[in-house]
Design a protein around this motif. Structure first.
Motif, PDB file in Angstrom:
ATOM      1  N   SER A  44       2.578 -13.523  -5.328  1.00 12.12           N
ATOM      2  CA  SER A  44       3.684 -12.825  -4.678  1.00 12.12           C
ATOM      3  C   SER A  44       3.179 -11.620  -3.907  1.00 12.12           C
ATOM      4  O   SER A  44       3.584 -11.379  -2.758  1.00 12.12           O
ATOM      5  CB  SER A  44       4.718 -12.397  -5.720  1.00 12.12           C
ATOM      6  OG  SER A  44       5.704 -11.555  -5.151  1.00 12.12           O
ATOM      7  N   ARG A  45       2.278 -10.860  -4.533  1.00 11.23           N
ATOM      8  CA  ARG A  45       1.711  -9.689  -3.870  1.00 11.23           C
ATOM      9  C   ARG A  45       0.956 -10.077  -2.608  1.00 11.23           C
ATOM     10  O   ARG A  45       1.062  -9.419  -1.573  1.00 11.23           O
ATOM     11  CB  ARG A  45       0.777  -8.970  -4.853  1.00 11.23           C
ATOM     12  CG  ARG A  45       0.058  -7.718  -4.347  1.00 11.23           C
ATOM     13  CD  ARG A  45       1.008  -6.667  -3.801  1.00 11.23           C
ATOM     14  NE  ARG A  45       2.311  -6.727  -4.399  1.00 11.23           N
ATOM     15  CZ  ARG A  45       2.616  -6.261  -5.616  1.00 11.23           C
ATOM     16  NH1 ARG A  45       1.692  -5.664  -6.331  1.00 11.23           N
ATOM     17  NH2 ARG A  45       3.842  -6.368  -6.089  1.00 11.23           N
ATOM     18  N   GLN A  46       0.219 -11.169  -2.679  1.00  4.75           N
ATOM     19  CA  GLN A  46      -0.536 -11.639  -1.525  1.00  4.75           C
ATOM     20  C   GLN A  46       0.402 -11.973  -0.371  1.00  4.75           C
ATOM     21  O   GLN A  46       0.144 -11.585   0.783  1.00  4.75           O
ATOM     22  CB  GLN A  46      -1.350 -12.875  -1.922  1.00  4.75           C
ATOM     23  CG  GLN A  46      -2.152 -13.488  -0.800  1.00  4.75           C
ATOM     24  CD  GLN A  46      -3.077 -14.592  -1.290  1.00  4.75           C
ATOM     25  OE1 GLN A  46      -4.252 -14.374  -1.505  1.00  4.75           O
ATOM     26  NE2 GLN A  46      -2.542 -15.778  -1.478  1.00  4.75           N
ATOM     27  N   SER A  47       1.506 -12.665  -0.665  1.00  2.00           N
ATOM     28  CA  SER A  47       2.452 -13.028   0.389  1.00  2.00           C
ATOM     29  C   SER A  47       3.067 -11.792   1.031  1.00  2.00           C
ATOM     30  O   SER A  47       3.202 -11.720   2.264  1.00  2.00           O
ATOM     31  CB  SER A  47       3.565 -13.917  -0.194  1.00  2.00           C
ATOM     32  OG  SER A  47       3.035 -15.140  -0.668  1.00  2.00           O
ATOM     33  N   GLU A  48       3.445 -10.820   0.222  1.00  2.00           N
ATOM     34  CA  GLU A  48       4.055  -9.606   0.754  1.00  2.00           C
ATOM     35  C   GLU A  48       3.068  -8.808   1.601  1.00  2.00           C
ATOM     36  O   GLU A  48       3.425  -8.255   2.657  1.00  2.00           O
ATOM     37  CB  GLU A  48       4.596  -8.742  -0.385  1.00  2.00           C
ATOM     38  CG  GLU A  48       5.810  -9.330  -1.103  1.00  2.00           C
ATOM     39  CD  GLU A  48       7.045  -9.345  -0.212  1.00  2.00           C
ATOM     40  OE1 GLU A  48       7.141  -8.490   0.685  1.00  2.00           O
ATOM     41  OE2 GLU A  48       7.906 -10.213  -0.418  1.00  2.00           O
ATOM     42  N   LEU A  49       1.822  -8.723   1.166  1.00  3.26           N
ATOM     43  CA  LEU A  49       0.822  -7.981   1.929  1.00  3.26           C
ATOM     44  C   LEU A  49       0.511  -8.672   3.257  1.00  3.26           C
ATOM     45  O   LEU A  49       0.341  -8.018   4.290  1.00  3.26           O
ATOM     46  CB  LEU A  49      -0.458  -7.823   1.098  1.00  3.26           C
ATOM     47  CG  LEU A  49      -0.385  -6.799  -0.032  1.00  3.26           C
ATOM     48  CD1 LEU A  49      -1.606  -6.915  -0.934  1.00  3.26           C
ATOM     49  CD2 LEU A  49      -0.263  -5.371   0.515  1.00  3.26           C
ATOM     50  N   LEU A  50       0.457 -10.000   3.242  1.00  5.57           N
ATOM     51  CA  LEU A  50       0.237 -10.725   4.486  1.00  5.57           C
ATOM     52  C   LEU A  50       1.391 -10.508   5.449  1.00  5.57           C
ATOM     53  O   LEU A  50       1.190 -10.416   6.670  1.00  5.57           O
ATOM     54  CB  LEU A  50       0.045 -12.215   4.193  1.00  5.57           C
ATOM     55  CG  LEU A  50      -1.262 -12.594   3.485  1.00  5.57           C
ATOM     56  CD1 LEU A  50      -1.263 -14.073   3.113  1.00  5.57           C
ATOM     57  CD2 LEU A  50      -2.464 -12.271   4.362  1.00  5.57           C
ATOM     58  N   ALA A  51       2.613 -10.418   4.920  1.00  8.46           N
ATOM     59  CA  ALA A  51       3.782 -10.150   5.771  1.00  8.46           C
ATOM     60  C   ALA A  51       3.701  -8.771   6.408  1.00  8.46           C
ATOM     61  O   ALA A  51       4.289  -8.538   7.475  1.00  8.46           O
ATOM     62  CB  ALA A  51       5.064 -10.281   4.945  1.00  8.46           C
ATOM     63  N   TRP A 208      -0.344  -1.788 -15.187  1.00  6.28           N
ATOM     64  CA  TRP A 208      -0.228  -0.467 -14.567  1.00  6.28           C
ATOM     65  C   TRP A 208      -0.461  -0.566 -13.056  1.00  6.28           C
ATOM     66  O   TRP A 208       0.307  -0.047 -12.255  1.00  6.28           O
ATOM     67  CB  TRP A 208      -1.246   0.480 -15.208  1.00  6.28           C
ATOM     68  CG  TRP A 208      -1.548   1.716 -14.419  1.00  6.28           C
ATOM     69  CD1 TRP A 208      -2.589   1.909 -13.546  1.00  6.28           C
ATOM     70  CD2 TRP A 208      -0.813   2.937 -14.428  1.00  6.28           C
ATOM     71  NE1 TRP A 208      -2.551   3.172 -13.018  1.00  6.28           N
ATOM     72  CE2 TRP A 208      -1.464   3.828 -13.551  1.00  6.28           C
ATOM     73  CE3 TRP A 208       0.326   3.371 -15.102  1.00  6.28           C
ATOM     74  CZ2 TRP A 208      -1.018   5.116 -13.315  1.00  6.28           C
ATOM     75  CZ3 TRP A 208       0.775   4.660 -14.869  1.00  6.28           C
ATOM     76  CH2 TRP A 208       0.119   5.512 -13.989  1.00  6.28           C
ATOM     77  N   SER A 209      -1.522  -1.239 -12.694  1.00  5.69           N
ATOM     78  CA  SER A 209      -1.869  -1.326 -11.282  1.00  5.69           C
ATOM     79  C   SER A 209      -0.856  -2.152 -10.496  1.00  5.69           C
ATOM     80  O   SER A 209      -0.340  -1.702  -9.460  1.00  5.69           O
ATOM     81  CB  SER A 209      -3.269  -1.939 -11.122  1.00  5.69           C
ATOM     82  OG  SER A 209      -3.617  -2.067  -9.768  1.00  5.69           O
ATOM     83  N   LEU A 210      -0.535  -3.354 -10.987  1.00  2.00           N
ATOM     84  CA  LEU A 210       0.305  -4.280 -10.223  1.00  2.00           C
ATOM     85  C   LEU A 210       1.796  -3.994 -10.334  1.00  2.00           C
ATOM     86  O   LEU A 210       2.517  -4.026  -9.334  1.00  2.00           O
ATOM     87  CB  LEU A 210       0.045  -5.706 -10.699  1.00  2.00           C
ATOM     88  CG  LEU A 210      -1.179  -6.419 -10.131  1.00  2.00           C
ATOM     89  CD1 LEU A 210      -1.372  -7.740 -10.832  1.00  2.00           C
ATOM     90  CD2 LEU A 210      -1.026  -6.616  -8.634  1.00  2.00           C
ATOM     91  N   LEU A 211       2.270  -3.763 -11.554  1.00  2.34           N
ATOM     92  CA  LEU A 211       3.708  -3.693 -11.788  1.00  2.34           C
ATOM     93  C   LEU A 211       4.274  -2.289 -11.621  1.00  2.34           C
ATOM     94  O   LEU A 211       5.485  -2.128 -11.418  1.00  2.34           O
ATOM     95  CB  LEU A 211       4.039  -4.217 -13.193  1.00  2.34           C
ATOM     96  CG  LEU A 211       3.578  -5.650 -13.482  1.00  2.34           C
ATOM     97  CD1 LEU A 211       3.988  -6.064 -14.891  1.00  2.34           C
ATOM     98  CD2 LEU A 211       4.123  -6.625 -12.446  1.00  2.34           C
ATOM     99  N   VAL A 212       3.429  -1.273 -11.717  1.00  5.78           N
ATOM    100  CA  VAL A 212       3.891   0.104 -11.530  1.00  5.78           C
ATOM    101  C   VAL A 212       3.532   0.608 -10.135  1.00  5.78           C
ATOM    102  O   VAL A 212       4.356   1.234  -9.462  1.00  5.78           O
ATOM    103  CB  VAL A 212       3.303   1.049 -12.606  1.00  5.78           C
ATOM    104  CG1 VAL A 212       3.733   2.490 -12.349  1.00  5.78           C
ATOM    105  CG2 VAL A 212       3.744   0.605 -13.997  1.00  5.78           C
ATOM    106  N   HIS A 213       2.325   0.280  -9.654  1.00  6.61           N
ATOM    107  CA  HIS A 213       1.850   0.848  -8.390  1.00  6.61           C
ATOM    108  C   HIS A 213       1.528  -0.197  -7.332  1.00  6.61           C
ATOM    109  O   HIS A 213       0.810   0.107  -6.366  1.00  6.61           O
ATOM    110  CB  HIS A 213       0.636   1.740  -8.652  1.00  6.61           C
ATOM    111  CG  HIS A 213       0.963   2.932  -9.486  1.00  6.61           C
ATOM    112  ND1 HIS A 213       1.834   3.913  -9.090  1.00  6.61           N
ATOM    113  CD2 HIS A 213       0.571   3.281 -10.745  1.00  6.61           C
ATOM    114  CE1 HIS A 213       1.953   4.829 -10.032  1.00  6.61           C
ATOM    115  NE2 HIS A 213       1.197   4.456 -11.057  1.00  6.61           N
ATOM    116  N   ALA A 214       2.047  -1.415  -7.506  1.00  9.00           N
ATOM    117  CA  ALA A 214       1.966  -2.453  -6.476  1.00  9.00           C
ATOM    118  C   ALA A 214       0.535  -2.829  -6.117  1.00  9.00           C
ATOM    119  O   ALA A 214       0.279  -3.386  -5.051  1.00  9.00           O
ATOM    120  CB  ALA A 214       2.720  -2.010  -5.218  1.00  9.00           C
ATOM    121  N   GLY A 215      -0.403  -2.540  -6.996  1.00  8.29           N
ATOM    122  CA  GLY A 215      -1.790  -2.913  -6.766  1.00  8.29           C
ATOM    123  C   GLY A 215      -2.655  -1.818  -6.182  1.00  8.29           C
ATOM    124  O   GLY A 215      -3.857  -2.001  -6.011  1.00  8.29           O
TER     125      GLY A 215
END
Length: 239
Positions: A44-51, A208-215
């Protein structure tokens, strides 16, 4: 003071840690299920960052020939790979939200008004052939060291942004023990841990990294990152 989101994810993580204390708990099954959820969150993060036209192309890094690679490492070290790391390699592989080598992510963040802070983008080394050789060479150099060996799985925040920094992040190898809550080294005593409320284990760090600070926990205090973080977190599933 921790944000409501931090408190909620921290509560989730503490409840998750308690699962391993239940009678008959299957630690490997718990970890595999968790990392399957982690992979979905990363996709999901990958798709959003590519967008967003984020320039890092290979964000998810699958591993191959894992049983043989893990067996060779364990034979060389005379100790088991931490179970959490083995399961991560098997279910996720590896992840890089930064572009080590050409550092093209720096130009992107500069354009967002975030050029003055290190993003500390999530990076966990996959167990590919080069990484296996690297870990084994690190182990050979470690033989005369009084310190405990740990897998160097990620550069620190500075090195990720092409700035001279300190030791990287990783997981300790402990002979005769395979600890599912193996401490994540490199964050001890940091403001991040104080906000989290306890020392990071591997899964705690990922949450912490992904769910709190989006990576990108390096941007935690940057106002310019807030709308980007909110967008990146709007559709992510917790794990």
């Amino acid at each position: 003071m921790a944000s409501p989101r931090t408190q909620a994810i921290r509560t989730l993580h503490r409840q998750w840690c308690g699962l391993f204390d239940a009678p008959g708990a299957d630690a490997e099954a718990i970890l595999r299920s968790t990392f399957q959820g982690c992979r979905q969150a990363l996709e999901s993060r990958q798709s959003e960052l590519l967008a967003l036209n984020y320039p890092v192309e290979s964000m998810l890094c699958p591993s191959t020939a894992l049983p043989q690679r893990i067996a060779r490492l364990e034979q060389a070290l005379g100790a088991p790979i931490p179970l959490s790391l083995a399961c991560f390699w098997q279910e996720v592989g590896g992840v890089s939200l930064v572009s080590l080598g050409d550092y093209v992510h720096l130009d992107f963040w500069q354009e967002q008004g975030l050029g003055d802070a290190c993003c500390d983008g999530l990076y966990i080394e996959a167990l590919h052939a080069d990484a296996e050789d690297y870990f084994l060479s690190e182990w050979e150099e470690f033989q005369d060291s009084p310190e405990e060996f740990y897998f160097p799985l990620s550069p620190d925040a500075y090195h990720k942004d092409d700035v001279s920094g300190g030791a990287g992040y990783g997981l300790r190898v402990q002979r005769g023990q395979s600890d599912v809550l193996t401490p994540w080294l490199g964050y001890e005593g940091s403001a991040a841990e104080q906000d989290w409320g306890q020392a990071f284990d591997f899964v705690g760090y990922l949450r912490w990294s992904l769910l709190v600070h989006a990576g990108f926990p390096g941007f935690a205090a940057e106002a310019a990152f807030a709308p980007i973080r909110d967008r990146l977190l709007s559709r992510i599933e917790v794990f």
